[in-house]
Each structure stands twice: as structure tokens, then as C-alpha cells.
Design a protein around this motif. Structure first.
Motif, mmCIF file in Angstrom:
data_model
loop_
_atom_site.group_PDB
_atom_site.id
_atom_site.type_symbol
_atom_site.label_atom_id
_atom_site.label_comp_id
_atom_site.label_asym_id
_atom_site.label_seq_id
_atom_site.Cartn_x
_atom_site.Cartn_y
_atom_site.Cartn_z
ATOM 1 N N GLU A 163 0.823 -1.212 0.000
ATOM 2 C CA GLU A 163 0.000 0.000 0.000
ATOM 3 C C GLU A 163 0.858 1.265 0.000
ATOM 4 O OE1 GLU A 163 -2.764 -0.096 3.207
ATOM 5 O OE2 GLU A 163 -4.119 -1.505 2.205
ATOM 6 N N LEU A 164 2.058 1.184 0.549
ATOM 7 C CA LEU A 164 2.952 2.339 0.516
ATOM 8 C C LEU A 164 3.330 2.691 -0.918
ATOM 9 C CD1 LEU A 164 5.279 1.377 3.512
ATOM 10 C CD2 LEU A 164 3.563 3.200 3.478
ATOM 11 N N MET A 165 3.320 1.698 -1.787
ATOM 12 C CA MET A 165 3.620 1.948 -3.202
ATOM 13 C C MET A 165 2.374 2.365 -3.972
ATOM 14 S SD MET A 165 6.311 -1.135 -4.045
ATOM 15 C CE MET A 165 7.009 -0.329 -5.483
ATOM 16 N N THR A 166 1.298 1.615 -3.786
ATOM 17 C CA THR A 166 0.099 1.862 -4.590
ATOM 18 C C THR A 166 -0.679 3.088 -4.144
ATOM 19 O OG1 THR A 166 -1.171 0.347 -3.171
ATOM 20 C CG2 THR A 166 -0.149 -0.586 -5.140
ATOM 21 N N LYS A 167 -0.594 3.450 -2.857
ATOM 22 C CA LYS A 167 -1.380 4.581 -2.353
ATOM 23 C C LYS A 167 -0.537 5.826 -2.055
ATOM 24 C CE LYS A 167 -5.096 1.795 -0.352
ATOM 25 N NZ LYS A 167 -5.899 1.497 0.873
ATOM 26 N N GLN A 168 0.765 5.631 -1.787
ATOM 27 C CA GLN A 168 1.602 6.781 -1.441
ATOM 28 C C GLN A 168 2.719 7.036 -2.443
ATOM 29 O OE1 GLN A 168 2.673 7.256 2.699
ATOM 30 N NE2 GLN A 168 1.184 5.735 3.348
ATOM 31 N N GLY A 169 2.808 6.208 -3.471
ATOM 32 C CA GLY A 169 3.725 6.498 -4.557
ATOM 33 C C GLY A 169 5.176 6.159 -4.341
#
Length: 457
Positions: A163-169
């Protein structure tokens, strides 16, 4: 001197990267690199994501450690199960050069990438192996390299990190653990040489309660975009760490790590989606599980069989915890009716003689088991099953908890969720019973903790 490869890399430095300056992001508790991220993060939301577990067959510390049994499960099985149950990957892969490792990986639901000899050497880096995979599978925008020797990894760790990648870039996310170790400079020349502290002032040694410790990579996983991997990086761009608890940070390199890891995984490991607290029925083969399969013949035509006294105690333990036990005698290994009656009387449980018909043995056993389940209004998740041969394979796969004795056939061993250290007739049933009760206790404890957490919200 340490051994190096032709490319100048040292063995064991597979995941080392140049350090990138860090700064604190006010809106995120994780440190973020100063390097700006590219559009590859947006692409990662649209393109497939793969989990890739590296499992070379040439481990020097523990030969074939990736498929060695840890708490009844092949070591690599723990991380494959966590990766699949995270339900965030389009596919889960094991990269290996060893056929036996590939066989076990497939049995646990992973796809196999047959790695080349060039990236299967002692000095081959993880990055080189991952790059070989991405060249052959260019469809993946994000790769999660999961370490096979991290048996306490849970699905939620993977989900939260992604989620750190998919939601926070973020472009790369890696797992760390907080350590409270005082480090000192190594002394290479002992003649009149003094050491120096690296992370403390000896005159002001901090107490643990007042020292936050240091964040160290625990190697559990490394998420990276395809763009970074193509640039020879597993950590880079806009990067962030994901902190895991010490109890979930387990690594296995040498034999001495194994017993410690086994105790840790029994307490903190992830045992799958099935809820062991609902197990209500144990089905157990008489021959090949309760007994070692030896039959003594007497002149009067009577049969004789033996079982371990601890296995009788195991059946009593399960019954006290509300688990019904049914012993099954297959048509290939029948026991006389009088002997079955004596066994039922002695152990206090039903002994089921299978019906002999023209159906194949596997179908016959499935039919009998499903009939017993229907009579008791149970589902497969409610059933624990211990078998030992090919006729048990489907039942072993479907049961909520399943096991085989140490000397079971290979086809049954692969299908089971737990492999006992004890052989048939020598305490295997007791070992599986203890495993069942341990998981039930653990599940009940977790349910109680969840209840407390809900009440405190």
C-alpha cells in the motif's frame, strides 16, 4: 581475503546498495529519500505485480534448507503461503536451479522459474537473479523479492508494505526490524590496537527504555518497481522502510538457527486462513499412522497389531478438547472385525471399516470421509486428517489441518500441511494432536486479543 566473483561482488552482499540521504516526511512516519520518483509508481497500480522467492539448491550452511521441514512445513512453504494469502500478487514465483525445490514449490501453489547456471553460483547476487526473471517476464511492473528463510512473515506485512507503493507512490519498500545492539569497530591487528565504539558513548551508556535502537534490514522482503530493477537497484528512488516486530523477524543461515526458528514460528508464524479453533473431527488411518503397518499372523488365523501408548493418550487429549476421533481401516489394509471392536473399546473411538466396491480407492476414501462429514454437518475446515499414502492425497489437501507420519509416501508428504518427525506407530498421532491443540490455543488467544482490541477502540 573474502571470496569475490569475477564482477568484484562479495558473496553475501546480494542486497547491498549505495546509501541514499534520508529526510523525514511530515505526513509519513517512514523516512523518504530525496530522489524524486518517476511515473513507474503510477504504472505499478495498473500492471501486474509478482512475488519472487529465490531458492537456490546450493546452500552451504544448511544443505537444501529451503525445503527442510520447519515445524512440519517445508521452510519455503511458510512464505509461499503468506504470499498467496496476501491476495495482492498476480502470481507467486519461486526461482530455483533445483528440481526438488521446484517440486515442493509447485505443491505449495507457486509457479517455478528455472534459473540459469549463470545466476546460480555462490557469488551470484539476488539482483542478478531478479533481473533474469524480469527479462523473461516483462509484464510485471513491480517485483516483491521475498526471502525464503523468513518463516514468520504474515500476509498483512505484505499488504501494508504494498500500500505504501500503490497509495503513497513509493518506488521501493523494504522490511526492517529495530535492534538494540551496541556496535564496536573491528580490530584487525591485535598488536597494541584499541577498538572504538560505533553507536554509543561508553561514558553515557543509554538504558534500553530510553534508547530507540537502530533500524536494520531483516531481509523479509524487498518491493521494487521494474524501472528500478532495470537500473540495477532494489532500493532507490522514493524509498521507505516497513518496520516489522522482532518476533516476526526470523532468519536462518546455520544449523544453530533452526531450533530457535522452530520455536519462534510455532508461536508467531502464519498458519493459513483456516481457523484451527473450529476443528471438530480427526480422521486417522489405522495402518500406516496409528500402527506402523506390521501385521502378525497366528496359526488360528487371528491378526495382531500394535500402537504406541502415547498415541492413545493423544486421542484422549483430543476428546477432552471436544474433538471427535475416528480411526479408518482401508480396504487394502483391512483388520478383522474382532480386532476393530477391541481397538474401538480400548481407545474409546469409532473404527470405520471402509466399504469395498468397484470404485477407485481414492474416490472410495473421499466418499467415506464426505459421508462422515455430512452426518456430522461438518465442512472440510472443521476436519483434521492424518494419512500416509496415495489414497489420502485429496483428503490431505482439503482438510483444514492435515499431517503425515515421517515415513509416509512422498505423494502424501507433499499434499499434507504438516509432516511429523515421528514415524507411524511411534508417536506420530500424538505429535499431530499436540500440533492441533497448539493451534487451537493460539487461535483462541488471538480471538481474545481481537475482542480486547475491539472493546478498547
Amino acid at each position: 581475503m573474502p571470496k569475490t566473483c569475477k564482477n568484484g561482488k562479495r558473496p553475501g552482499s546480494e542486497l547491498s546498495q549505495d546509501t541514499i540521504p534520508q529526510k523525514r516526511n511530515r505526513n509519513n512516519k517512514h523516512p523518504v529519500s530525496e530522489v524524486s520518483h518517476s511515473s513507474s509508481c503510477e504504472e505499478s497500480k495498473k500492471k501486474p505485480i509478482a512475488a519472487l522467492i529465490l531458492a537456490r539448491g546450493g546452500s552451504k550452511g544448511i544443505p537444501l534448507k529451503n525445503i527442510k521441514m520447519l515445524a512440519g512445513v517445508p521452510l519455503i512453504g511458510w512464505v509461499i503461503r503468506a504470499a498467496k494469502d496476501a491476495e495482492v500478487f498476480d502470481s507467486v514465483w519461486v526461482s530455483t536451479d533445483h528440481d526438488e525445490i521446484g517440486k515442493v514449490a509447485k505443491a505449495w501453489g507457486a509457479q517455478v522459474h528455472k534459473r540459469s547456471a549463470e545466476v546460480s553460483q555462490d557469488c551470484s547476487s539476488s539482483l542478478e537473479t531478479i533481473q533474469e526473471f524480469t527479462r523473461e517476464h516483462p509484464e510485471f511492473a513491480v517485483i516483491c523479492n521475498i526471502q525464503a528463510t523468513s518463516p514468520c512473515l504474515h500476509p498483512e506485512h505484505i499488504q501494508e508494505a504494498l500500500e505504501l507503493m500503490t497509495k503513497q507512490g513509493f518506488e521501493s519498500v523494504f522490511a526492517v526490524v529495530r535492534r538494540h545492539h551496541f556496535r564496536w569497530e573491528e580490530v584487525k591487528n591485535r598488536v597494541n590496537a584499541c577498538t572504538k565504539p560505533l553507536n554509543l558513548d561508553p561514558a553515557r551508556r543509554p538504558c534500553r527504555q530510553k534508547w530507540k535502537g537502530e533500524l536494520c534490514e531483516n531481509g523479509s522482503f524487498y518491493f521494487a518497481t521494474r524501472d528500478l530493477i532495470d537500473k540495477n537497484l532494489l532500493q532507490g528512488g522514493k524509498m521507505v522502510y516497513y518496520e516489522m516486530k522482532p518476533e516476526n523477524s526470523v532468519d536462518i543461515d546455520v544449523d544453530i538457527d533452526w531450533p530457535v526458528a522452530e520455536q519462534r514460528v510455532l508461536r508467531y508464524g502464519y498458519f493459513g486462513k483456516d481457523k484451527p479453533e473450529v476443528v471438530k473431527l480427526l480422521l486417522c488411518n489405522v495402518m500406516g499412522c496409528l500402527s506402523d503397518g506390521t501385521i502378525s499372523l497366528f496359526a488360528n488365523g487371528d491378526d495382531e497389531m500394535s500402537y504406541h501408548y502415547r498415541d492413545q493418550a493423544a486421542i484422549n487429549m483430543l476428546k477432552k478438547e471436544g474433538v471427535e476421533v475416528i480411526l479408518m481401516s482401508s480396504r487394502d489394509y483391512p483388520i478383522q472385525a474382532a480386532l476393530a471392536d477391541k481397538l474401538a473399546e480400548r481407545l474409546g473411538c469409532l473404527v470405520k471399516q471402509e466399504v469395498d466396491n468397484e470404485m477407485q480407492e481414492v474416490d472410495n476414501k473421499m466418499q467415506e470421509v464426505e459421508k462422515l462429514m455430512k452426518e456430522r454437518e461438518l465442512e472440510w475446515k472443521d476436519v483434521a486428517y492424518i494419512g500416509n499414502d496415495g489414497a489420502d492425497v485429496e483428503c490431505l489437501k482439503l482438510a483444514g489441518l492435515s499431517a503425515v507420519p515421517e515415513d509416509a509416501l512422498e505423494t502424501a508428504r507433499i499434499a499434507a500441511k504438516y509432516t511429523c518427525r515421528n514415524a507411524a506407530g511411534h508417536g506420530a498421532v500424538m505429535e499431530f494432536a499436540e500440533h492441533i491443540l497448539l493451534l487451537k490455543k493460539k487461535a483462541k488467544s488471538q480471538m481474545e486479543q481481537d475482542r480486547i482490541n475491539r472493546n478498547n477502540v
